[in-house]
Design an enzyme around this catalytic site. Sequence first.
Site, PDB file in Angstrom:
ATOM      1  N   GLY A 220      41.204  37.899  41.869  1.00 49.71           N
ATOM      2  CA  GLY A 220      41.430  37.114  40.658  1.00 49.71           C
ATOM      3  C   GLY A 220      40.305  36.122  40.427  1.00 49.71           C
ATOM      4  N   SER A 221      39.776  35.564  41.511  1.00 43.46           N
ATOM      5  CA  SER A 221      38.739  34.531  41.373  1.00 43.46           C
ATOM      6  C   SER A 221      37.517  35.044  40.625  1.00 43.46           C
ATOM      7  CB  SER A 221      38.299  34.029  42.754  1.00 43.46           C
ATOM      8  OG  SER A 221      39.341  33.339  43.397  1.00 43.46           O
TER       9      SER A 221
ATOM     10  N   THR B 278      28.471  44.417  45.255  1.00 45.08           N
ATOM     11  CA  THR B 278      28.170  45.807  45.612  1.00 45.08           C
ATOM     12  C   THR B 278      29.402  46.715  45.620  1.00 45.08           C
ATOM     13  OG1 THR B 278      26.364  45.011  46.967  1.00 45.08           O
ATOM     14  CG2 THR B 278      27.083  47.273  47.376  1.00 45.08           C
TER      15      THR B 278
ATOM     16  N   ASP C 249      45.321  34.196  32.059  1.00 39.41           N
ATOM     17  CA  ASP C 249      45.155  34.506  33.473  1.00 39.41           C
ATOM     18  C   ASP C 249      46.491  35.029  34.021  1.00 39.41           C
ATOM     19  OD1 ASP C 249      44.960  34.476  36.204  1.00 39.41           O
ATOM     20  OD2 ASP C 249      43.974  32.524  36.341  1.00 39.41           O
ATOM     21  N   GLU C 250      46.584  36.360  34.091  1.00 42.46           N
ATOM     22  CA  GLU C 250      47.816  37.000  34.588  1.00 42.46           C
ATOM     23  C   GLU C 250      47.710  37.326  36.079  1.00 42.46           C
ATOM     24  OE1 GLU C 250      50.755  38.303  32.971  1.00 42.46           O
ATOM     25  OE2 GLU C 250      50.291  37.183  31.161  1.00 42.46           O
ATOM     26  N   VAL C 251      46.700  36.771  36.731  1.00 45.06           N
ATOM     27  CA  VAL C 251      46.417  37.152  38.119  1.00 45.06           C
ATOM     28  C   VAL C 251      47.662  37.020  39.005  1.00 45.06           C
ATOM     29  CG1 VAL C 251      45.157  36.432  40.194  1.00 45.06           C
ATOM     30  CG2 VAL C 251      43.951  36.677  38.001  1.00 45.06           C
ATOM     31  N   LYS C 252      48.372  35.924  38.839  1.00 44.32           N
ATOM     32  CA  LYS C 252      49.487  35.691  39.764  1.00 44.32           C
ATOM     33  C   LYS C 252      50.833  36.165  39.215  1.00 44.32           C
ATOM     34  CE  LYS C 252      51.081  32.129  42.896  1.00 44.32           C
ATOM     35  NZ  LYS C 252      50.911  30.696  43.202  1.00 44.32           N
TER      36      LYS C 252
ATOM     37  N   TYR D  74      45.129  26.805  38.076  1.00 45.98           N
ATOM     38  CA  TYR D  74      44.347  27.444  39.146  1.00 45.98           C
ATOM     39  C   TYR D  74      43.814  28.771  38.622  1.00 45.98           C
ATOM     40  CZ  TYR D  74      42.793  28.782  43.796  1.00 45.98           C
ATOM     41  OH  TYR D  74      42.009  29.124  44.872  1.00 45.98           O
TER      42      TYR D  74
HETATM   43  C1  LIG Z   1      46.611  32.114  38.282  1.00 48.71           C
HETATM   44  C2  LIG Z   1      45.584  32.473  39.303  1.00 48.71           C
HETATM   45  N1  LIG Z   1      44.380  32.896  38.920  1.00 48.71           N
HETATM   46  C3  LIG Z   1      43.423  33.238  39.804  1.00 48.71           C
HETATM   47  C4  LIG Z   1      43.651  33.170  41.151  1.00 48.71           C
HETATM   48  C5  LIG Z   1      42.585  33.573  42.127  1.00 48.71           C
HETATM   49  O1  LIG Z   1      42.973  34.742  42.776  1.00 48.71           O
HETATM   50  P1  LIG Z   1      42.368  35.097  44.217  1.00 48.71           P
HETATM   51  O2  LIG Z   1      42.720  33.983  45.136  1.00 48.71           O
HETATM   52  O3  LIG Z   1      43.055  36.363  44.591  1.00 48.71           O
HETATM   53  O4  LIG Z   1      40.907  35.254  44.055  1.00 48.71           O
HETATM   54  C6  LIG Z   1      44.883  32.701  41.611  1.00 48.71           C
HETATM   55  C7  LIG Z   1      45.142  32.557  43.053  1.00 48.71           C
HETATM   56  O5  LIG Z   1      46.050  31.889  43.490  1.00 48.71           O
HETATM   57  C8  LIG Z   1      45.875  32.349  40.674  1.00 48.71           C
HETATM   58  O6  LIG Z   1      47.079  31.903  41.060  1.00 48.71           O
END
Ligand SMILES: Cc1ncc(COP(=O)(O)O)c(C=O)c1O
Length: 430
Positions: free
Chosen positions: A97-98, A281, A224-227, A124
């Site tokens: 996600g980062s 890479t 940001d749907e990562v979490k 975050y």
């Molecule tokens: C909403 C959100 N975006 C991005 C990230 C970053 O994901 P990662 O730690 O897997 O790189 C997080 C991690 O907690 C998150 O909660």
Amino acid sequence: MAGVEKLRFYPATMRSGSGARLTDLDGRDYVDLTATWTAAGLGYGHPRVAAAVADALGGQPGSGLSIMHENAVLLAERLLELVPGAEDRRVYLGHAGSDACDVALRCARAATGKRGVVAFQHSYHGGFGLAQSVSGVLVEGGATPDPHAVFVPYPNPFRPHRGTVEESVVDSLSQVEEALKGGDVAVIAVEPILSDGGFIVPPQGFLSRLAELARAYDTLLMVDEVKMGLARPGRMHAYDSDGIAPDIVCFGKSLGGGLPIGAAVGPAWVFDGPAASALLTMAGNSVCAAAALAVLDELAENDYPARAALLGEHFIDGLRNLQDGNGLQGGRSARYIGDVRGRGLCIGLELVLDRESNDVAPDMTRKVVYRMWQLGVTVFSVGENVLEITPPLVITSEDIDQAVTVIDQAICDVADGYVTDDDVAPYSGW
Ligand SMILES: Cc1ncc(COP(=O)(O)O)c(C=O)c1O
């Protein structure tokens, strides 16, 4: 392990996992309410993911994207289907996600020629780069903020920062608008449920009003749907609850079924340049892409959004029952449960000193998390005082009932002094 990557709540070391359960080195079983910060959305050791990974690993067509391979293309196509949009679009595949958020933010800046980012307090988006420097939680904790970031309050229905919830929404949106008026904002970055910053579910309509503002000022909206994304909120995307169509959507965590992969989907004019400016890479490698394809197939074919909605309702009912004073420990936990909120299997339980003041109870929260681990349930906390309840989506209703019983007991045990300051001192979480 380096201290820089430690965020620990109790001294657990696991040997294996299956479904929504983890087993430690001594063979003790735990019901897991973390899904490892939601990364294990389908649970641990999902057979479909394991088979796809074994197959991909046995015959890798290269190990990155400079020689293109089928799994990356198929995954990109699947993600484009998941995030419909009218214009020509692209998919960035990364490791987490980062970097998905970081690359999306950087591309937004480069493509628009504008520098500003509107982000939210306590948000975050990632552990490095621009994603880090627009993350409220990290900046508030000492990370250097991006000089062009503006942090606005995220409306909190339980603790409105203005008189009423609606006044808080209006205030947040007017602060966003104020920043947009300057004309130099490339992108608004928002979590559809603010998770690490305290598990805040925004009032219905907030995201759509934010999207209207972005459109009015010709600014990109990045969700940001990562979490929270990919079926957990009872819909495929958390932003679906407001029916919006973001310009950019970022994924990570559960997308890889436990393997590292992240993605950002957005307009070609944003993601096509500068060429080769986001090269990792092994990004988009066939093994992680195969895992992600298996995850997306499993989610779609077995209607996990519906499952998450149903089980989430069951979980929330159980927690509200505790809050109403019906817990098995004589209803004593009710006094400390300030709020239970969530969508699907994205659930936050806010612990307070007492229900009259609703003052936050950070010390109790640390100890409840620790006590729950002692009682066989793994959970994390966010904000100062919120249990983040995000189990693997394969959890059963029996495991949920057991977890509710343990939450009740842990709160009462902590109130009775079972956990000392010394017990939790080395594991203070955030
Ligand atoms: C909403 C959100 N975006 C991005 C990230 C970053 O994901 P990662 O730690 O897997 O790189 C997080 C991690 O907690 C998150 O909660």
